[in-house]
Structures are given as C-alpha cells and as structure tokens.
Design a protein around this motif. Structure first.
Motif, PDB file in Angstrom:
ATOM      1  N   GLN A 109      -6.536  -0.372   2.709  1.00 27.76           N
ATOM      2  CA  GLN A 109      -5.265  -1.003   3.066  1.00 27.76           C
ATOM      3  C   GLN A 109      -4.148  -0.502   2.139  1.00 27.76           C
ATOM      4  OE1 GLN A 109      -5.621  -5.307   3.192  1.00 27.76           O
ATOM      5  NE2 GLN A 109      -3.393  -5.508   3.444  1.00 27.76           N
ATOM      6  N   LEU A 110      -4.491  -0.415   0.851  1.00 32.31           N
ATOM      7  CA  LEU A 110      -3.496   0.058  -0.123  1.00 32.31           C
ATOM      8  C   LEU A 110      -3.192   1.541   0.095  1.00 32.31           C
ATOM      9  CD1 LEU A 110      -1.766  -0.758  -2.553  1.00 32.31           C
ATOM     10  CD2 LEU A 110      -3.710  -0.269  -4.045  1.00 32.31           C
ATOM     11  N   VAL A 111      -4.206   2.334   0.430  1.00 29.86           N
ATOM     12  CA  VAL A 111      -3.974   3.759   0.723  1.00 29.86           C
ATOM     13  C   VAL A 111      -2.916   3.886   1.816  1.00 29.86           C
ATOM     14  CG1 VAL A 111      -4.966   5.866   1.722  1.00 29.86           C
ATOM     15  CG2 VAL A 111      -6.272   4.569   0.030  1.00 29.86           C
ATOM     16  N   THR A 112      -3.096   3.135   2.914  1.00 31.12           N
ATOM     17  CA  THR A 112      -2.167   3.207   4.049  1.00 31.12           C
ATOM     18  C   THR A 112      -0.772   2.742   3.640  1.00 31.12           C
ATOM     19  OG1 THR A 112      -4.040   2.659   5.443  1.00 31.12           O
ATOM     20  CG2 THR A 112      -1.860   2.496   6.453  1.00 31.12           C
ATOM     21  N   GLU A 113      -0.747   1.635   2.902  1.00 30.06           N
ATOM     22  CA  GLU A 113       0.539   1.079   2.468  1.00 30.06           C
ATOM     23  C   GLU A 113       1.305   2.078   1.587  1.00 30.06           C
ATOM     24  OE1 GLU A 113      -0.031  -2.849   0.711  1.00 30.06           O
ATOM     25  OE2 GLU A 113       1.776  -2.500  -0.500  1.00 30.06           O
ATOM     26  N   LEU A 114       0.601   2.685   0.623  1.00 24.98           N
ATOM     27  CA  LEU A 114       1.269   3.628  -0.280  1.00 24.98           C
ATOM     28  C   LEU A 114       1.677   4.899   0.465  1.00 24.98           C
ATOM     29  CD1 LEU A 114      -0.908   3.189  -3.506  1.00 24.98           C
ATOM     30  CD2 LEU A 114       1.420   2.361  -3.117  1.00 24.98           C
ATOM     31  N   ALA A 115       0.808   5.384   1.363  1.00 22.24           N
ATOM     32  CA  ALA A 115       1.155   6.585   2.136  1.00 22.24           C
ATOM     33  C   ALA A 115       2.435   6.332   2.930  1.00 22.24           C
ATOM     34  CB  ALA A 115       0.004   6.975   3.056  1.00 22.24           C
ATOM     35  N   ASN A 116       2.563   5.131   3.499  1.00 21.79           N
ATOM     36  CA  ASN A 116       3.791   4.794   4.232  1.00 21.79           C
ATOM     37  C   ASN A 116       5.007   4.778   3.311  1.00 21.79           C
ATOM     38  OD1 ASN A 116       2.567   4.584   6.694  1.00 21.79           O
ATOM     39  ND2 ASN A 116       2.190   2.370   6.518  1.00 21.79           N
ATOM     40  N   LYS A 117       4.847   4.131   2.157  1.00 25.29           N
ATOM     41  CA  LYS A 117       5.992   4.035   1.245  1.00 25.29           C
ATOM     42  C   LYS A 117       6.452   5.412   0.764  1.00 25.29           C
ATOM     43  CE  LYS A 117       5.443  -0.669  -0.383  1.00 25.29           C
ATOM     44  NZ  LYS A 117       5.000  -1.570  -1.456  1.00 25.29           N
TER      45      LYS A 117
END
Lengths: 292, 292
Positions: A109-117
C-alpha cells in the motif's frame, strides 16, 4: 532492543587504509547522520555492515550474530546506495516482487502511495529511469521493507528540491508509524540537520565524533568581533576555524567556553552543523580552505 | 562572438515527449543556470547539444554550423555528466592524454594545480575512484580544456561541502582568467544562485523561463501578514505559491506588484531562487506540496 555493533573494523584497498579500527553501536530506533569528507570511508563502512564487502579485520553483529554470510541477520538490514543492483531490463514491479521474496514482505500500500506522490510509473523498466528517478525508486523500496536498519548512502543524489523535501517528510512519516534505525550518509548536511538525532563523523578512516546532534550543536559557537579582542577571549579555547575580513574576526569554537566575562565588543552565536563539519574535517588545508 | 543556437528541438522516447520545440540561444560568455524538476529534459537537452543524442526535430548550431556529426563544431563544446565515458582500467593521466588529443590542447599546469588542491592522485585508475572523486576528475577536465562552451550536468554530485565550495571558487577563477560560456544543470539551486547570470527553467519539455538572474529575483516577492489582508492585496497579482499557519499567510508573487498602497499589516520581502523555482514548477501538486 535490537543492536547493530561495528567492532574493530579495518579495511584496506592495496596499500591504502580506508577504515582503521572503527567501533560504533546503533540502537534505540534513532536517525543517525553519517558524515565525512569525500573518501572518508562512509560507503565502505556501509558496504561492510551489509556484507557486500569483507573487512580485513573486526566484525559486524546484530544482537550478537555476525552478518557475515548470515541471511537471517542480513534480513534486518537494507542498504540503498548509488550502486545499481538491478538489471536495466527489469520492470520496477518485478524488482518489487523479487525484493519482497528476499525480505519476506513489503508494504504494498505504501509502495503505491509513494509511487503516486513521486509520480513514478511502476510499469517502466529500471534502465529507462533518470538518475533522480533511480534514487526515488530505491528510496521507495527502502521505506517499505520491514527492516530494523535502513542504511541510506547519498539518498537524495539527483533529486530536485521539491522531491528532496517530499522524501524527508515521507521518511519521517514512516518513522513515526514504525520507529526503526536510519543511518543516513549525505553531503547535504543542512538538509538533514533537523531530522537526525545522532551525528557520526568519519575522518581519515576513524570515528572523529559520535554524539547526539543536540550536544554537537550545544558545544559549537562562533565568537565575532575586533580581531584582537576575539583572539584574546578565545586563547584557551578549542578554536576549530577562523575567518577574518580586515580587522573583524570570527573564530569558531568546539567545546566549552570559559567562565571569564565576555568583552562588550564580542558577540557569541550558535553555529550550524554544516559549518562545524567543514571546520572539524578541513585540517588538510590547515584551515585555509575555509578562509573567506 | 560565438553563438550556440538550439532551434526547435524536439525529442521523444517511445510515446513519451521529453522536449517539445525548445528554442534557446547561448552567447556572450555568460554563466547559465539550467534548472528543472526531475525528468524535465535537462540531461536530454545537454546530450542533444553535444550530439550524444539525436533529436527527432530541430537543430543545434555553433556560429551557424550544425553540431550533427561535425567534429569541428563539437570541439567547441565539452559536456561533463554523470555518465562515465572512461574505462575503469584507464589511469587518469592516460585519460588526460587522450582528451588532449581530442581537443587539441589542455592546460596541464591547471590540471596539476587543481589535482593538488582536490588531493587527487592522477596515477590512479578511473574505476578505483569514489563517486565524488569521479565528479572531481571530470570537473578538472572541464575546467582545463580550451572550449567556448562548458556544459556541466550535476557537476557537484557526490562532492562534500568543502569540495563544492572549492569547485565553485576555482570555476570562477578560470572564468575570470578566460571568459567563456558555462551551462550548469543542478538541483542545488541556492549554491549556484550567486554565480549565474542567466536562469533557464525547463518544465514539461519546454522553456518555462529564460531571463537574467537579476530580473528573476527582481520580479519575485513574498507578501506576509494576516490572511485576509494578504488575500485582498494580492488578488490581482500573479500568485505562484501560498503558505499559511493559522491566520498568518505568505503569498509568493512572480511579476509586478501593483500601485495600490501596501496595508500596514503586510510586509513584502524578496524571495530566494530555489523557492521561486519550487513554486513555479510545482503545479502538479496544485501547490499542496509546498504548504507547510
């Protein structure tokens, strides 16, 4: 509590000594700043801690267990460095899968969130990324793995100012959510000055300084005023650097001030971490490199 | 006077447009700062200028002559970048000899002087150097070649604070001795803010801004005060960024202020270049990335 111990580590390449009897201990979920001049041995030390390089002497242990060829011990450590461990043809999503296998889990979940940011498309191939985005991808891995020791060697190399700000703030968020140890080696000292709790300065292959950031700053001051008055007031103090313009002088002190009354003509102020670092490690130029 | 012209340059990789009709002209022995977010196309542009990459459209000329496959035109340019063009097994002294052959001459006295100042042993092999020292070696080449255009892509990558200071001051010395054009791409904007004469901002593949550093700074200001007063005073101005804490607001302006009287409650101050850059190029986050 987990403890990472670096004990009597030495390392030479050919007849060049890089590390000479280095002793350090990391624990307590702190954020360490590992500072040093170019060639001081910072990267070598981080590579030895993570078993990518073997020392000529000494050992590294986690909770008493050696890291040498010990996958269990190494699974507590992740080193993000400028060396590219990944094949250029691999998709980022594939590298994430492989890294998850190696470490047992990854916070998807954090991977996806950071990739988006960071606006990073995980369907790209590693070889297509710019220098800055390679750093960003490796930082995302570093923040999302379940390790107790996150080692970052020049984490913001090639990152623009906005991305650097974003990284520091996301790193602190993950630290608040899941306290663990960070060891950050960087030349952008002022950028990490407010986030580190401990300062380690490597110099000429040995540990020149290891203290809390608070203590280091508390022990540092600059005495400014007419040259003669500054010289007289600081004569029994530990002067680490001098600057002067005409008759005006600024002497940098590391250590206690004395009890003598401060002359009206001189002013004593705090010093920032980068300045302290430059003076403490600039001995080779005899202080001249920093005279303005 | 020598002129380097970048005319209608476009470049795509696959379906991704990196540069879109870029027009720029460099002349007059100035020091240009080439700024842009990660992925803005800075390195691609520098590689096209030096014929390491071919554009999909447009052309680059020096005094009217194309650089495309033109050794004479290319001999006026040197690009220092993080790509390592040198074989790991080569001795530095050998690379210097080879580079001299390519460019006709090299200032050997300056090579020796700079190598001494940076404490770089020229008998080492390139592959043995740390990241920082690879940069230092390539910077020494860049400063000692007889070219009219010195292109530096992230020149201080991996350099410690003392070495960065030393590089900027040595660069300015060689510039004073032998004025020529420098085009410097870097993410450490504040460090070059005082040495550049012109600012170019690349954004999303096109030139967002090209002006003298003096004009850019003169057009930038921050209005600080109670939020309602700041909003009212700035309502017809070009607001590029907003920060607020409680009822206190700071609005960043790029462009003219108006003639209306400034309310007593608000204060208008200058802004530094890095801050201006962050706001001008931070559109993707709708300004949120910079709210503190």
């Amino acid at each position: 509590m987990s403890v990472l111990d670096v004990s009597h580590i030495s390392k030479s390449f050919g007849n060049q000594t890089i590390l000479n009897d280095v002793n350090l201990s990391f624990s307590g979920n702190k954020i360490y700043g590992l500072l040093g001049r170019n060639g001081a041995g910072k990267s070598t030390l981080l590579n030895i801690i993570t078993n990518r390089l073997l020392p000529n002497g000494g050992k590294v242990t986690i909770n008493g267990d050696t890291v040498d060829n010990n996958d269990e011990a190494l699974s507590h450590l992740f080193l993000m460095s400028e060396v590219n461990m990944y094949s250029n043809g691999s998709k980022l999503s594939k590298i994430i899968d492989d890294t998850e296998l190696l470490y047992g889990s990854i916070d998807r979940q954090l991977v996806t969130e950071l990739a988006n940011k960071f606006e990073l498309d995980l369907n790209q191939r590693f070889g297509k990324l710019s220098t800055g985005y390679r750093s960003i991808f490796k930082l995302i891995l570093a923040l999302c793995l379940p390790v107790e020791y996150v080692l970052l060697d020049e984490p913001v190399l090639g990152l623009d100012a906005s991305h650097r700000e974003l990284f520091y703030s996301e790193m602190l968020k993950t630290y608040a959510d899941q306290p663990r140890n960070f060891i950050i080696s960087t030349h952008l000292i002022e950028e990490i000055a407010t986030i580190i709790s401990d300062v380690i300065v490597l110099d000429n292959g040995h540990v020149l300084l290891h203290d809390t950031a608070e203590n280091v700053l508390a022990q540092s001051s600059v005495v400014v005023g007419p040259k003669a008055d500054v010289e007289q007031y600081t004569q029994d103090l530990n002067v680490i650097g001098k600057e002067s313009i005409g008759q005006l002088a600024a002497f940098y002190i590391y250590g206690e001030l004395n009890d003598r009354p401060i002359p009206d003509t001189v002013k004593i102020s705090p010093v920032d971490l980068q300045k302290i670092f430059i003076f403490l490690t600039n001995y080779t130029n005899g202080g001249n490199g920093s005279e303005k």
